[in-house]
Design a protein around this motif. Structure first.
Motif, mmCIF file in Angstrom:
data_model
loop_
_atom_site.group_PDB
_atom_site.id
_atom_site.type_symbol
_atom_site.label_atom_id
_atom_site.label_comp_id
_atom_site.label_asym_id
_atom_site.label_seq_id
_atom_site.Cartn_x
_atom_site.Cartn_y
_atom_site.Cartn_z
ATOM 1 N N THR A 202 15.589 -16.161 40.585
ATOM 2 C CA THR A 202 14.384 -15.429 40.797
ATOM 3 C C THR A 202 13.842 -15.191 39.635
ATOM 4 O O THR A 202 14.268 -14.808 38.395
ATOM 5 C CB THR A 202 14.475 -14.049 41.393
ATOM 6 O OG1 THR A 202 15.114 -14.214 42.616
ATOM 7 C CG2 THR A 202 13.310 -13.242 41.643
ATOM 8 N N LYS B 182 12.935 -25.254 45.838
ATOM 9 C CA LYS B 182 11.781 -25.078 47.027
ATOM 10 C C LYS B 182 11.366 -23.435 46.800
ATOM 11 O O LYS B 182 12.522 -22.863 46.809
ATOM 12 C CB LYS B 182 12.208 -25.310 48.226
ATOM 13 C CG LYS B 182 11.005 -25.212 49.204
ATOM 14 C CD LYS B 182 11.714 -25.772 50.622
ATOM 15 C CE LYS B 182 10.523 -25.691 51.671
ATOM 16 N NZ LYS B 182 11.025 -26.173 53.006
ATOM 17 N N ILE B 183 10.226 -23.114 46.628
ATOM 18 C CA ILE B 183 9.632 -21.641 46.601
ATOM 19 C C ILE B 183 10.088 -21.184 47.853
ATOM 20 O O ILE B 183 9.607 -21.593 48.944
ATOM 21 C CB ILE B 183 8.203 -21.792 46.363
ATOM 22 C CG1 ILE B 183 7.908 -22.525 44.860
ATOM 23 C CG2 ILE B 183 7.911 -20.161 46.218
ATOM 24 C CD1 ILE B 183 8.638 -22.183 43.814
ATOM 25 N N THR B 184 10.888 -19.948 48.178
ATOM 26 C CA THR B 184 11.115 -19.307 49.274
ATOM 27 C C THR B 184 10.411 -18.047 49.309
ATOM 28 O O THR B 184 10.317 -17.610 50.532
ATOM 29 C CB THR B 184 12.475 -18.987 49.275
ATOM 30 O OG1 THR B 184 12.992 -18.333 48.183
ATOM 31 C CG2 THR B 184 13.444 -20.343 49.159
ATOM 32 N N GLU B 185 10.021 -17.471 48.209
ATOM 33 C CA GLU B 185 9.328 -16.365 48.279
ATOM 34 C C GLU B 185 8.406 -15.741 47.102
ATOM 35 O O GLU B 185 8.803 -16.471 46.013
ATOM 36 C CB GLU B 185 10.206 -15.077 48.498
ATOM 37 C CG GLU B 185 9.653 -13.694 48.787
ATOM 38 C CD GLU B 185 10.446 -12.567 48.835
ATOM 39 O OE1 GLU B 185 10.385 -11.415 49.160
ATOM 40 O OE2 GLU B 185 11.898 -12.872 49.076
ATOM 41 N N VAL B 186 7.128 -15.383 47.380
ATOM 42 C CA VAL B 186 6.546 -15.329 46.089
ATOM 43 C C VAL B 186 5.788 -13.709 46.197
ATOM 44 O O VAL B 186 5.506 -13.415 47.445
ATOM 45 C CB VAL B 186 5.039 -16.126 46.058
ATOM 46 C CG1 VAL B 186 4.138 -15.752 45.145
ATOM 47 C CG2 VAL B 186 5.721 -17.520 45.882
ATOM 48 N N VAL C 26 8.792 -14.811 41.719
ATOM 49 C CA VAL C 26 8.856 -16.123 42.339
ATOM 50 C C VAL C 26 10.351 -16.286 42.547
ATOM 51 O O VAL C 26 11.016 -16.506 41.674
ATOM 52 C CB VAL C 26 8.188 -17.312 41.688
ATOM 53 C CG1 VAL C 26 8.411 -18.624 42.656
ATOM 54 C CG2 VAL C 26 6.658 -17.203 41.527
ATOM 55 N N LYS C 27 10.661 -16.579 43.857
ATOM 56 C CA LYS C 27 11.992 -17.009 44.018
ATOM 57 C C LYS C 27 12.153 -18.514 44.590
ATOM 58 O O LYS C 27 11.124 -18.800 45.207
ATOM 59 C CB LYS C 27 12.720 -16.519 45.309
ATOM 60 C CG LYS C 27 12.892 -14.829 44.900
ATOM 61 C CD LYS C 27 13.718 -14.076 46.214
ATOM 62 C CE LYS C 27 14.054 -12.692 45.973
ATOM 63 N NZ LYS C 27 14.505 -11.971 47.175
ATOM 64 N N THR D 5 19.891 -19.420 44.547
ATOM 65 C CA THR D 5 18.450 -19.102 44.240
ATOM 66 C C THR D 5 18.365 -18.389 43.008
ATOM 67 O O THR D 5 19.094 -17.474 42.454
ATOM 68 C CB THR D 5 18.134 -17.999 45.468
ATOM 69 O OG1 THR D 5 18.213 -18.406 46.718
ATOM 70 C CG2 THR D 5 16.466 -17.599 45.050
ATOM 71 N N LYS E 299 3.122 -21.359 45.482
ATOM 72 C CA LYS E 299 3.174 -20.647 46.813
ATOM 73 C C LYS E 299 4.402 -20.938 47.585
ATOM 74 O O LYS E 299 5.222 -21.844 47.412
ATOM 75 C CB LYS E 299 1.803 -20.877 47.500
ATOM 76 C CG LYS E 299 1.889 -22.212 48.099
ATOM 77 C CD LYS E 299 0.498 -22.302 48.859
ATOM 78 C CE LYS E 299 0.422 -23.669 49.497
ATOM 79 N NZ LYS E 299 0.291 -24.768 48.345
ATOM 80 N N ALA E 300 4.798 -20.044 48.396
ATOM 81 C CA ALA E 300 5.905 -20.167 49.443
ATOM 82 C C ALA E 300 5.933 -21.511 50.013
ATOM 83 O O ALA E 300 4.885 -21.870 50.733
ATOM 84 C CB ALA E 300 6.128 -19.149 50.268
ATOM 85 N N GLY E 301 7.061 -22.157 50.213
ATOM 86 C CA GLY E 301 7.092 -23.593 50.792
ATOM 87 C C GLY E 301 6.725 -24.639 49.938
ATOM 88 O O GLY E 301 7.133 -25.841 50.152
#
Length: 208
Positions: free
Chosen positions: A155, A135-139, A144-145, A153, A165-167
């Protein structure tokens, strides 16, 4: 004596020979009672290695102590429990528990260039694909994490274009973005970067 003209003779017999009866004491010899067989039960002798006996004894004591801790108030110091756990592990395995190796497969469209202090560098194309489900946690502008699980995680850095995108939830080999010459990856476990990473052409491996 005559009785009606019948002559009869009466003989008086004397019994002079008397039966001599003698008594003798008889001795009755008691037959010895049959000897009862005694059965001897013996356990086979088992040779136990001294080192094994010591380890087994320590392990039993540690298990007993750990069992007692289950009945102690929950506020009991965790340090004691951890100490017992360490002692038990040391007694059984002769040291700390062996670390568990975690692995991530590398997509076929990239080539491993180098791994240094946990930072893996890749090239071979222009598209950056997700190594795993997550799952994308941060962009960010160029990174991208992706959360692989609750603690881990990965990165992706040095991206020139980003298509997530995040989420977002993504699957392995899903397109994350593009890069120019190369991109890097960094693994984080429990919020700390993993520096002990071993890479091959097919996967990343580290200890947790």
């Amino acid at each position: 004596m005559n009785y009606d003209g019948v002559n009869s003779i009466v003989c008086d017999a004397e019994e002079n020979d008397w039966l001599d009866v003698s008594y003798s004491e008889r001795k009755y010899v008691e037959q010895p009672a049959a000897k009862q067989r005694k059965f001897k039960f013996g356990l086979p002798k088992i040779k136990i290695n001294k080192k094994f006996a010591v380890i087994a004894g320590v392990a039993v004591l540690c298990v007993a102590l750990m069992a007692c801790l289950l009945f102690i108030d929950g506020n009991f110091s965790k340090d004691v429990f951890n100490a017992v756990k360490t002692a038990y592990s040391s007694a059984i395995f002769g040291g700390e528990p062996a670390p568990v190796a975690a692995k991530i497969a590398i997509p076929a469209n990239v080539n491993l260039v180098d791994v240094k202090e946990g930072v893996a560098t890749f090239n071979g194309g222009r598209a950056t694909l997700s190594f795993t489900d997550g799952k994308i946690t941060e962009v960010g502008e160029d990174f991208v994490k992706v959360a692989i699980d609750d603690a881990t995680t990965i990165t992706y850095n040095q991206l020139t274009e980003i298509y997530v995108k995040a989420g977002d939830s993504i699957s392995a080999n899903a397109l994350i973005g593009k890069y120019k010459d190369s991109f890097t990856t960094v693994l984080t476990v429990g919020g700390e970067a993993v520096t002990d990473v071993v890479a091959s052409e097919k996967q990343l491996t580290w200890n947790v």
